[in-house]
Design an enzyme around this catalytic site. Structure first.
Site, short mmCIF file in Angstrom:
data_model
loop_
_atom_site.label_atom_id
_atom_site.label_comp_id
_atom_site.label_asym_id
_atom_site.label_seq_id
_atom_site.Cartn_x
_atom_site.Cartn_y
_atom_site.Cartn_z
N ASP A 31 38.09 32.01 39.89
CA ASP A 31 38.90 33.22 39.73
C ASP A 31 39.88 32.96 38.59
OD1 ASP A 31 39.76 35.62 42.10
OD2 ASP A 31 40.94 35.37 40.27
N LEU A 33 42.66 34.59 38.34
CA LEU A 33 43.96 35.00 38.91
C LEU A 33 44.58 36.19 38.16
CD1 LEU A 33 45.58 31.54 39.85
CD2 LEU A 33 44.25 33.09 41.30
N GLY A 36 43.91 38.28 41.49
CA GLY A 36 43.91 37.53 42.75
C GLY A 36 45.17 36.70 42.92
N TYR A 140 33.82 52.20 34.91
CA TYR A 140 33.69 51.23 36.01
C TYR A 140 32.32 51.36 36.68
CZ TYR A 140 34.36 49.19 40.67
OH TYR A 140 34.21 48.47 41.84
N GLY A 266 38.07 65.67 38.60
CA GLY A 266 36.88 64.82 38.72
C GLY A 266 36.78 64.07 40.04
#
Ligand SMILES: NC(=O)c1ccc[n+]([C@@H]2O[C@H](COP(=O)([O-])OP(=O)(O)OC[C@H]3O[C@@H](n4cnc5c(N)ncnc54)[C@H](O)[C@@H]3O)[C@@H](O)[C@H]2O)c1
Length: 303
Positions: A31, A33, A36, A140, A266
């Site tokens: 990760d 970070l 996180g 995304y 949307g």
């Protein structure tokens, strides 16, 4: 098994890493970070703080030789993906591709990939099954879907086994309520501070909320099942935003008066994912209803 959990300092994958350790696996968390928290990483885990597409990650594959990669690291914010699509694609598409190349080069057996209901776009029918057309509305959605093609191609070309899990709206302890976090963590945070939760539109819009512990059990099942499949992971249950607030009022014992704002342009009105394929392929089923999951979240957060 030797398992690499990416994004394991984040909300969902920290719970998964915890379960894998509990089940006796040798777990490494990767990760950067960026979102996180180090405190979310469970004990008895080897941790590498690095970017997905960095040279340190190749060294990790060389030395640790993971058998399974459970890939959850991602840029998860839809609004950010629209403002910074290059950075979003860099993490979600190129970052995943970098991992897949290491999987190919270092003999990884299986790739478990956290995908999203965002890949489907506006539902053409409900509940959405895996045959539903894929027409993501956001960058995304595109950046979460594109790796699915790479994963399938790497499986066909190089024999890498995989399970792609398309999650509905996940909630539970450790979910970040700031920014575009999930509606449940945002509501809980507002209620805790004595502020009014905001409802966009009339609150009749529905979502399929799934508790993080049910996501964990789906990932645990995917270690040995669901080979070469794309599976929705959901409760197959619609809950409206207003129902959610009513449940939270009962569970917290507080009077909640929401603030209403115009519907977001949307915004999808209703979304429910059909989970039959996952139930059968993973020999899994969600164990937490929304009231049960909310209760467990509140208990964990106060504990
Ligand atoms: N939360 C949901 O409702 C939901 C729904 C569908 C799919 N998903 C998917 O589940 C996964 C986990 O989501 P989450 O809600 O736990 O998000 P999260 O932000 O809490 O966790 C993602 C983790 O990835 C790390 N990360 C981000 N970019 C990285 C990079 N370039 N290199 C290394 N680490 C990086 C972050 O620091 C973070 O700890 C994501 O792939 C997300 O797309 C989540």
């Amino acid at each position: 098994m030797r398992i690499l959990v990416t994004g394991g300092a984040g909300f969902i994958a920290s719970h998964i890493a915890e379960r894998f350790v509990h089940d006796g696996h040798q777990v490494t968390v990767l990760d950067n970070l960026s979102h996180g928290k180090i405190r979310h990483i469970p004990p008895r885990v080897h941790f590498l703080q690095a970017e997905l597409a960095s040279p340190e990650v190749e060294d990790l594959f060389k030395t640790l030789k993971p058998e399974i990669v459970c890939h959850h690291a991602a840029q998860i914010d839809v609004v950010t993906s629209m403002k910074q699509p290059l950075a979003d694609a860099g993490t979600n598409i190129l970052g995943t591709l970098a991992l897949l190349l290491h999987c190919r080069n270092y003999g990884v057996q299986k790739f478990i990939y956290a995908s999203s209901a965002a890949v489907y776009g506006t539902p053409m029918y409900l509940p959405i099954d895996e045959k539903h057309p894929v027409k993501p509305l956001s960058c995304y959605g595109i950046s979460k879907h594109t790796p699915e093609h790479y994963i399938e191609a790497f499986s066909n070309l190089y024999g890498l086994d995989y399970t792609i899990l398309r999650y509905a709206n996940v909630y539970g302890p450790r979910q970040d309520p700031t920014g575009e976090g999930g509606v449940i963590s945002i509501f809980l945070n507002k209620i805790e501070r004595g502020e009014a939760p905001v409802i966009y539109g009339d609150g009749q819009q529905t979502r399929d909320f799934i508790y993080v512990k049910d996501i964990v059990s789906a990932n645990a099942a995917a270690l040995t099942r669901g080979s070469r499949q794309i599976l929705n992971v959901s409760c197959n249950q619609a809950t409206s935003v207003l129902e959610l607030l009513q449940l939270l009022a009962v569970l917290t014992g507080k009077t909640i008066v929401p603030a209403y704002k115009p519907a977001l342009p949307g915004d999808i009105l209703h979304s429910v994912l059909n989970n039959r394929a996952a139930i059968s392929a993973l020999n899994w089923s969600p164990e937490y209803s929304v009231p049960e999951g909310l209760k467990d979240t509140l208990t964990s957060q106060s504990g």
